[in-house]
Design a protein around this motif. Structure first.
Motif, short mmCIF file in Angstrom:
data_model
loop_
_atom_site.label_atom_id
_atom_site.label_comp_id
_atom_site.label_asym_id
_atom_site.label_seq_id
_atom_site.Cartn_x
_atom_site.Cartn_y
_atom_site.Cartn_z
N LYS A 4 -10.52 -36.54 30.85
CA LYS A 4 -10.42 -35.72 32.05
C LYS A 4 -9.14 -34.90 32.03
O LYS A 4 -8.14 -35.32 31.47
N ILE A 5 -9.21 -33.75 32.63
CA ILE A 5 -8.05 -32.88 32.76
C ILE A 5 -7.70 -32.80 34.23
O ILE A 5 -8.56 -32.54 35.07
N ILE A 6 -6.44 -33.03 34.54
CA ILE A 6 -5.95 -32.91 35.91
C ILE A 6 -5.13 -31.63 35.99
O ILE A 6 -4.23 -31.41 35.18
N VAL A 7 -5.42 -30.79 36.94
CA VAL A 7 -4.68 -29.55 37.15
C VAL A 7 -3.88 -29.69 38.44
O VAL A 7 -4.42 -30.03 39.48
N VAL A 8 -2.58 -29.44 38.34
CA VAL A 8 -1.71 -29.46 39.52
C VAL A 8 -1.32 -28.01 39.80
O VAL A 8 -0.71 -27.36 38.96
N ALA A 9 -1.69 -27.52 40.96
CA ALA A 9 -1.40 -26.14 41.32
C ALA A 9 -0.81 -26.10 42.72
O ALA A 9 -1.06 -26.99 43.54
N GLY A 10 -0.02 -25.09 43.00
CA GLY A 10 0.56 -24.95 44.33
C GLY A 10 1.65 -23.91 44.33
O GLY A 10 2.00 -23.35 43.30
N PRO A 11 2.22 -23.65 45.50
CA PRO A 11 3.26 -22.63 45.61
C PRO A 11 4.58 -23.07 44.98
O PRO A 11 4.78 -24.25 44.69
N SER A 14 7.04 -26.59 45.38
CA SER A 14 6.23 -27.57 46.13
C SER A 14 6.18 -28.94 45.46
O SER A 14 5.51 -29.83 45.96
N GLY A 15 6.89 -29.10 44.33
CA GLY A 15 6.96 -30.40 43.68
C GLY A 15 5.93 -30.62 42.58
O GLY A 15 5.64 -31.76 42.21
N LYS A 16 5.38 -29.55 42.04
CA LYS A 16 4.35 -29.68 40.99
C LYS A 16 4.88 -30.37 39.74
O LYS A 16 4.20 -31.23 39.18
N THR A 17 6.09 -30.02 39.31
CA THR A 17 6.65 -30.64 38.11
C THR A 17 6.85 -32.13 38.31
O THR A 17 6.46 -32.94 37.47
N ARG A 18 7.43 -32.50 39.42
CA ARG A 18 7.67 -33.92 39.71
C ARG A 18 6.35 -34.69 39.75
O ARG A 18 6.23 -35.77 39.17
N ILE A 31 1.66 -33.03 29.48
CA ILE A 31 1.73 -31.90 30.39
C ILE A 31 1.81 -30.62 29.57
O ILE A 31 2.62 -30.51 28.66
N VAL A 32 1.00 -29.65 29.92
CA VAL A 32 1.10 -28.31 29.35
C VAL A 32 1.39 -27.39 30.52
O VAL A 32 0.58 -27.24 31.42
N SER A 33 2.59 -26.80 30.52
CA SER A 33 2.99 -25.93 31.62
C SER A 33 2.38 -24.55 31.44
O SER A 33 2.51 -23.93 30.40
N ALA A 34 1.73 -24.08 32.49
CA ALA A 34 1.16 -22.74 32.49
C ALA A 34 1.77 -21.89 33.60
O ALA A 34 1.19 -20.93 34.05
N ASP A 35 2.98 -22.28 34.04
CA ASP A 35 3.66 -21.56 35.10
C ASP A 35 3.96 -20.14 34.62
O ASP A 35 4.45 -19.94 33.51
N SER A 36 3.69 -19.17 35.46
CA SER A 36 3.83 -17.77 35.05
C SER A 36 5.26 -17.37 34.72
O SER A 36 5.48 -16.41 33.99
N MET A 37 6.27 -18.07 35.24
CA MET A 37 7.65 -17.72 34.95
C MET A 37 8.33 -18.70 33.99
O MET A 37 9.23 -18.32 33.26
N LEU A 61 5.03 -29.74 27.43
CA LEU A 61 4.98 -28.58 26.56
C LEU A 61 5.06 -27.29 27.35
O LEU A 61 4.31 -27.08 28.29
N TYR A 62 6.01 -26.44 26.97
CA TYR A 62 6.11 -25.10 27.52
C TYR A 62 5.75 -24.13 26.43
O TYR A 62 6.18 -24.29 25.29
N THR A 63 5.01 -23.11 26.74
CA THR A 63 4.55 -22.18 25.73
C THR A 63 5.69 -21.60 24.90
O THR A 63 5.65 -21.61 23.69
N SER A 64 6.75 -21.12 25.55
CA SER A 64 7.85 -20.49 24.81
C SER A 64 8.61 -21.51 23.98
O SER A 64 9.00 -21.24 22.85
N ASP A 65 8.86 -22.71 24.52
CA ASP A 65 9.59 -23.73 23.77
C ASP A 65 8.79 -24.18 22.56
O ASP A 65 9.36 -24.37 21.48
N ALA A 66 7.51 -24.37 22.71
CA ALA A 66 6.68 -24.80 21.60
C ALA A 66 6.67 -23.75 20.51
O ALA A 66 6.74 -24.06 19.32
N ALA A 67 6.63 -22.47 20.89
CA ALA A 67 6.65 -21.39 19.90
C ALA A 67 7.99 -21.37 19.17
O ALA A 67 8.04 -21.18 17.97
N ASP A 68 9.10 -21.58 19.90
CA ASP A 68 10.42 -21.61 19.27
C ASP A 68 10.52 -22.74 18.26
O ASP A 68 11.04 -22.58 17.16
#
Length: 72
Positions: A4-11, A14-18, A31-37, A61-68
């Motif tokens: 199963k995949i759990i998606v945490v979304a919110g403004p 709002s504590g999504k990372t925690r 965790i695979v971060s897909a945060d736009s910033m 995992l953050y997209t930019s860090d994984a690429a680096d």
């Protein structure tokens, strides 16, 4: 049993990372971060990106860090 995949979304702030870290630790997940910033390099502070200690606590995992890391 299917995985199963759990998606945490919110403004912002709002504590999504925690919550994501707590869920990953409890469920043994990753965790695979897909945060736009947070995918941008060198924006760790302005985006409330997880600290190094938080990242070390789970497979975070953050997209930019994984690429680096792949380029190293």
């Amino acid at each position: 049993m299917a995985e199963k995949i759990i998606v945490v979304a919110g403004p912002t702030a709002s504590g999504k990372t925690r919550l994501g870290i707590a869920l990953a630790q409890e469920l043994g997940g990753e965790i695979v971060s897909a945060d736009s910033m947070q995918i941008y390099r060198c924006m760790d502070i302005g985006t409330a990106k997880a600290t190094a200690a938080e990242q070390a606590a789970v497979c975070l995992l953050y997209t930019s860090d994984a690429a680096d890391e792949a380029r190293s």
